[in-house]
Every structure is written in structure tokens, then in C-alpha cells.
Design an enzyme around this catalytic site. Structure first.
Site, PDB file in Angstrom:
ATOM      1  N   CYS A  73       0.826  -1.207   0.000  1.00  0.00           N
ATOM      2  CA  CYS A  73       0.000   0.000   0.000  1.00  0.00           C
ATOM      3  C   CYS A  73       0.863   1.261   0.000  1.00  0.00           C
ATOM      4  CB  CYS A  73      -0.857   0.059   1.259  1.00  0.00           C
ATOM      5  SG  CYS A  73      -1.756  -1.435   1.667  1.00  0.00           S
ATOM      6  N   CYS A  74       0.403   2.243  -0.762  1.00  0.00           N
ATOM      7  CA  CYS A  74       0.932   3.601  -0.630  1.00  0.00           C
ATOM      8  C   CYS A  74      -0.226   4.545  -0.951  1.00  0.00           C
ATOM      9  CB  CYS A  74       2.158   3.840  -1.506  1.00  0.00           C
ATOM     10  SG  CYS A  74       1.856   3.774  -3.280  1.00  0.00           S
TER      11      CYS A  74
END
Ligand SMILES: O=C(CO)[C@H](O)[C@H](O)COP(=O)(O)O
Length: 145
Positions: free
Chosen positions: A64-65
Site C-alpha cells: 500500500c501507498c
């Protein structure tokens, strides 16, 4: 299943990814901002989670970002990893069915709690289609240089 989860921030759905996977009975390994000791930049965090898959320490990973793009790009640099940036359940189902994706990439900005749950339902239930064209496509991914 053992799932590595990486995020460059605890914002958005990052911590919910971990709690939802654990609630569904999976063993979770955390990286980046979700870990107390590691560097919390997206390229480094995603690399560690992707390498867990590539090197057999995890069955799958979620990276995730804020956008999901950097995390997916970093994961896809790791040999044997097929990371798919998924924005909804249909995409997650297709990624498992047609791409045999082994790393789920998520945008912390875009993914709501409800959509995350739908994506995880589809992703975790999904299986490669076994269709010969899909097998050939996935096999060719390993040949692209
Ligand atoms: O989406 C991302 C990369 O694709 C990052 O999450 C975004 O760039 C924010 O990073 P930082 O908080 O380090 O500025």
C-alpha cells in the site's frame, strides 16, 4: 495463509488491511510504517513484502501507498511477483483469475473500508482460471526482459 502487508503510512485503510486479514484467519507479517523498526518509504516497504512472496516466506502480499502506484511498481520489480493495483472487487477477481496475481496493491487514498472488504473477499476467494490462454500469458510474464 501467510500474508505480508506493507504500507508507507498508517493513513487510510493500512491498519484495516492487517486487522481484516487477521480477522479472516490469516497470519500477517507487517512492513514499513506498519512495523516498528523498518524504513517507511513505499519502495523499501513494498520490496520487503514482495520479497517475502518471492523467497517463500509468505504466500501472498498486500502493498500500500497513497496512490498504490509506487507500491505496485516496486513489488513488480521483484522476480516472480505479479502485483496488481486493484480499485474494486471486479479488478481483484480478474487479477487473481486472469493474471494469477500474488501481490495486491492498494491506494490508501482511494480505498474505502467498504471497498477494501469487497476487494479482500474477491482477492482471497479468487483462483487462477487454468484457461490455457491465461496460463500462457502468465508464463510469458516470466520471460519478459
Ligand atoms: O503514493 C505514493 C507513492 O506512489 C506515496 O504514498 C506518496 O508519494 C506519499 O509519499 P510521502 O508521504 O513519502 O511523500
Amino acid at each position: 495463509m501467510r500474508v505480508s502487508v506493507a504500507a508507507d503510512s498508517k493513513d487510510g485503510v493500512a491498519e484495516r488491511v492487517v486487522s481484516e486479514l487477521r480477522r479472516r484467519g490469516h497470519e500477517v507479517v507487517t512492513h514499513g510504517a506498519l512495523s516498528d523498526e523498518e524504513r517507511d518509504d513505499w519502495a523499501w516497504a513494498s520490496e520487503l513484502a514482495a520479497k517475502d512472496v518471492s523467497e517463500g516466506r509468505a504466500d501472498q502480499a498486500v502493498v500500500c501507498c497513497w496512490t498504490g502506484t509506487g507500491a505496485s511498481i516496486a513489488a513488480n520489480k521483484v522476480a516472480g511477483v505479479r502485483a496488481a493495483l486493484c480499485v474494486d472487487a471486479y479488478t481483484a477477481d480478474g487479477a487473481r483469475k486472469w493474471n494469477d496475481a500474488n501481490v495486491l496493491a492498494l491506494s490508501l487514498r482511494l480505498t474505502s473500508d467498504v471497498v477494501l472488504d469487497e476487494i479482500l473477499d474477491a482477492w482471497l476467494a479468487g483462483r487462477p482460471s487454468g484457461d490455457s490462454a491465461d496460463v500462457a500469458n502468465v508464463s510469458h510474464l516470466g520471460e519478459i526482459r
